[in-house]
Design a protein around this motif. Structure first.
Motif, PDB file in Angstrom:
ATOM      1  N   ASP A 100     -18.211  -2.585  -5.074  1.00 41.37           N
ATOM      2  CA  ASP A 100     -18.906  -1.359  -4.645  1.00 41.37           C
ATOM      3  C   ASP A 100     -19.788  -0.814  -5.770  1.00 41.37           C
ATOM      4  N   TYR A 109     -13.121  -2.617 -19.012  1.00 48.64           N
ATOM      5  CA  TYR A 109     -13.006  -2.148 -17.626  1.00 48.64           C
ATOM      6  C   TYR A 109     -13.405  -0.673 -17.568  1.00 48.64           C
ATOM      7  N   THR A 157     -10.093   8.595  -4.917  1.00 52.87           N
ATOM      8  CA  THR A 157     -10.475   9.598  -3.913  1.00 52.87           C
ATOM      9  C   THR A 157      -9.341   9.790  -2.908  1.00 52.87           C
ATOM     10  N   GLY A 185     -15.940  -3.356  -9.793  1.00 57.66           N
ATOM     11  CA  GLY A 185     -15.678  -3.645  -8.386  1.00 57.66           C
ATOM     12  C   GLY A 185     -16.999  -3.872  -7.669  1.00 57.66           C
TER      13      GLY A 185
HETATM   14  P1  ATP Z   1     -13.049   7.143  -6.887  1.00 51.97           P
HETATM   15  O1  ATP Z   1     -12.516   7.079  -5.497  1.00 51.97           O
HETATM   16  O2  ATP Z   1     -12.893   8.456  -7.585  1.00 51.97           O
HETATM   17  O3  ATP Z   1     -14.450   6.575  -7.012  1.00 51.97           O
HETATM   18  P2  ATP Z   1     -11.920   4.589  -7.641  1.00 51.97           P
HETATM   19  O4  ATP Z   1     -10.609   4.278  -7.072  1.00 51.97           O
HETATM   20  O5  ATP Z   1     -13.142   3.956  -7.029  1.00 51.97           O
HETATM   21  O6  ATP Z   1     -12.101   6.155  -7.753  1.00 51.97           O
HETATM   22  P3  ATP Z   1     -13.089   4.236 -10.209  1.00 51.97           P
HETATM   23  O7  ATP Z   1     -12.592   4.851 -11.454  1.00 51.97           O
HETATM   24  O8  ATP Z   1     -14.316   4.753  -9.563  1.00 51.97           O
HETATM   25  O9  ATP Z   1     -11.853   4.245  -9.171  1.00 51.97           O
HETATM   26  O10 ATP Z   1     -13.190   2.664 -10.362  1.00 51.97           O
HETATM   27  C1  ATP Z   1     -13.469   1.967 -11.527  1.00 51.97           C
HETATM   28  C2  ATP Z   1     -13.810   0.548 -11.162  1.00 51.97           C
HETATM   29  O11 ATP Z   1     -12.703  -0.070 -10.498  1.00 51.97           O
HETATM   30  C3  ATP Z   1     -14.992   0.426 -10.202  1.00 51.97           C
HETATM   31  O12 ATP Z   1     -15.757  -0.691 -10.635  1.00 51.97           O
HETATM   32  C4  ATP Z   1     -14.362   0.185  -8.854  1.00 51.97           C
HETATM   33  O13 ATP Z   1     -15.182  -0.605  -8.045  1.00 51.97           O
HETATM   34  C5  ATP Z   1     -13.092  -0.578  -9.228  1.00 51.97           C
HETATM   35  N1  ATP Z   1     -11.974  -0.347  -8.319  1.00 51.97           N
HETATM   36  C6  ATP Z   1     -11.249   0.784  -8.193  1.00 51.97           C
HETATM   37  N2  ATP Z   1     -10.248   0.643  -7.312  1.00 51.97           N
HETATM   38  C7  ATP Z   1     -10.347  -0.623  -6.852  1.00 51.97           C
HETATM   39  C8  ATP Z   1      -9.590  -1.388  -5.885  1.00 51.97           C
HETATM   40  N3  ATP Z   1      -8.564  -0.850  -5.228  1.00 51.97           N
HETATM   41  N4  ATP Z   1      -9.968  -2.662  -5.670  1.00 51.97           N
HETATM   42  C9  ATP Z   1     -11.035  -3.189  -6.328  1.00 51.97           C
HETATM   43  N5  ATP Z   1     -11.793  -2.528  -7.243  1.00 51.97           N
HETATM   44  C10 ATP Z   1     -11.455  -1.266  -7.500  1.00 51.97           C
END
Ligand code: ATP
Ligand code: MG
Length: 231
Positions: A120, A13, A197, A118
């Motif tokens: 996104d 992950y 964020t 995720g």
């Molecule tokens: P930031 O807002 O700094 O981008 P984030 O919450 O998106 O942080 P990341 O570390 O960028 O966290 O996420 C790592 C992975 O987890 C990515 O693939 C992201 O899509 C996924 N992810 C993070 N939070 C969620 C959530 N609440 N639901 C589904 N997928 C998530």
């Protein structure tokens, strides 16, 4: 009659985890069950190419990850990207991980890496360095995320990604276990509208982020006064 190899599934992950929150942890927990993973490794990014420098240093993000998963024998942190200097690329890390983990794994057992992202992040995949090679190293497991278009069908994807994915979709866990790479599995875990964020901005505004992330992580953030000056 020769028996088909059933690969042991290992979750990887990747993320910035700046900081880790319950959105991440719930995905890790549910996928461990859904995919019947043998183990799951969090892979915090050092200096990702496609986003701003993380607010908190790699060493601190690793410490927060350890605090978050303490006591869970199914989870570990792989900090190779933090130990490496310069930009880090998932494809290179996964190459190393495949070799190392397979060498360490029980004799006679073959592993298949399930790289968890995720939706996104998945939609931006064609911007990643050598992204097509990922399919030769691991399976991709895509989870839905509130606020991003939910992928129920890969035909909703942008064209470049759709073409690469058309033949790769796996409908069952067994299909993932039948090969060591190259399949795409989409699933929906509990939708939690939490992001790092959002957590950083709530802290910056002086409000509470309690219950959005583990207490131990929050204590560490408070102790070091992280994110207080962030927008
Ligand atoms: P930031 O807002 O700094 O981008 P984030 O919450 O998106 O942080 P990341 O570390 O960028 O966290 O996420 C790592 C992975 O987890 C990515 O693939 C992201 O899509 C996924 N992810 C993070 N939070 C969620 C959530 N609440 N639901 C589904 N997928 C998530
Ligand atoms: Mg993110």
């Amino acid at each position: 009659m020769a028996e088909a190899t059933a690969y042991s599934l290992i979750g990887i992950y990747g993320g910035t985890f700046d900081p880790i929150h319950y959105g991440h942890l719930r995905i890790a927990e549910e996928l461990t069950e859904i995919l019947r993973l043998n183990h799951l490794f969090f892979l915090p990014a050092g200096q990702p190419r496609l986003r701003d420098t993380p607010v908190v240093t790699g060493a601190h993000r690793v410490t927060m990850l350890h605090a978050a998963i303490r006591g869970n024998a199914m989870f570990s942190v792989d900090d190779r990207e933090i130990r490496r200097s310069g930009e880090t690329y998932s494809v290179e890390s996964l190459q190393e991980i495949r070799q190392e983990y397979q060498a360490k794994y029980k004799a006679g057992k073959h592993i298949a890496l399930c790289f968890i992202i995720g939706v996104d992040a998945f939609i931006r995949l064609p911007h990643w360095y050598r992204w097509c090679e990922l399919f030769e190293l691991c399976h991709l497991v895509i989870v839905n995320r509130p606020g991003s278009a939910l992928i129920n069908n890969l035909s909703d994807l942008p064209d470049e990604l759709k073409a690469a994915c058309q033949t790769r979709q796996a409908a069952t866990i067994e299909e993932l276990k039948n090969s060591h790479c190259g399949r795409i599995f989409t699933t929906s875990t509990t939708l939690l509208d939490i992001s790092s964020t959002k957590i950083r901005s709530i802290i910056a505004s002086g409000k509470s982020v309690r219950y959005l992330l583990p207490e131990a992580v929050l204590d560490y953030i408070d102790k070091h006064n992280f994110y207080a000056g962030e927008k």
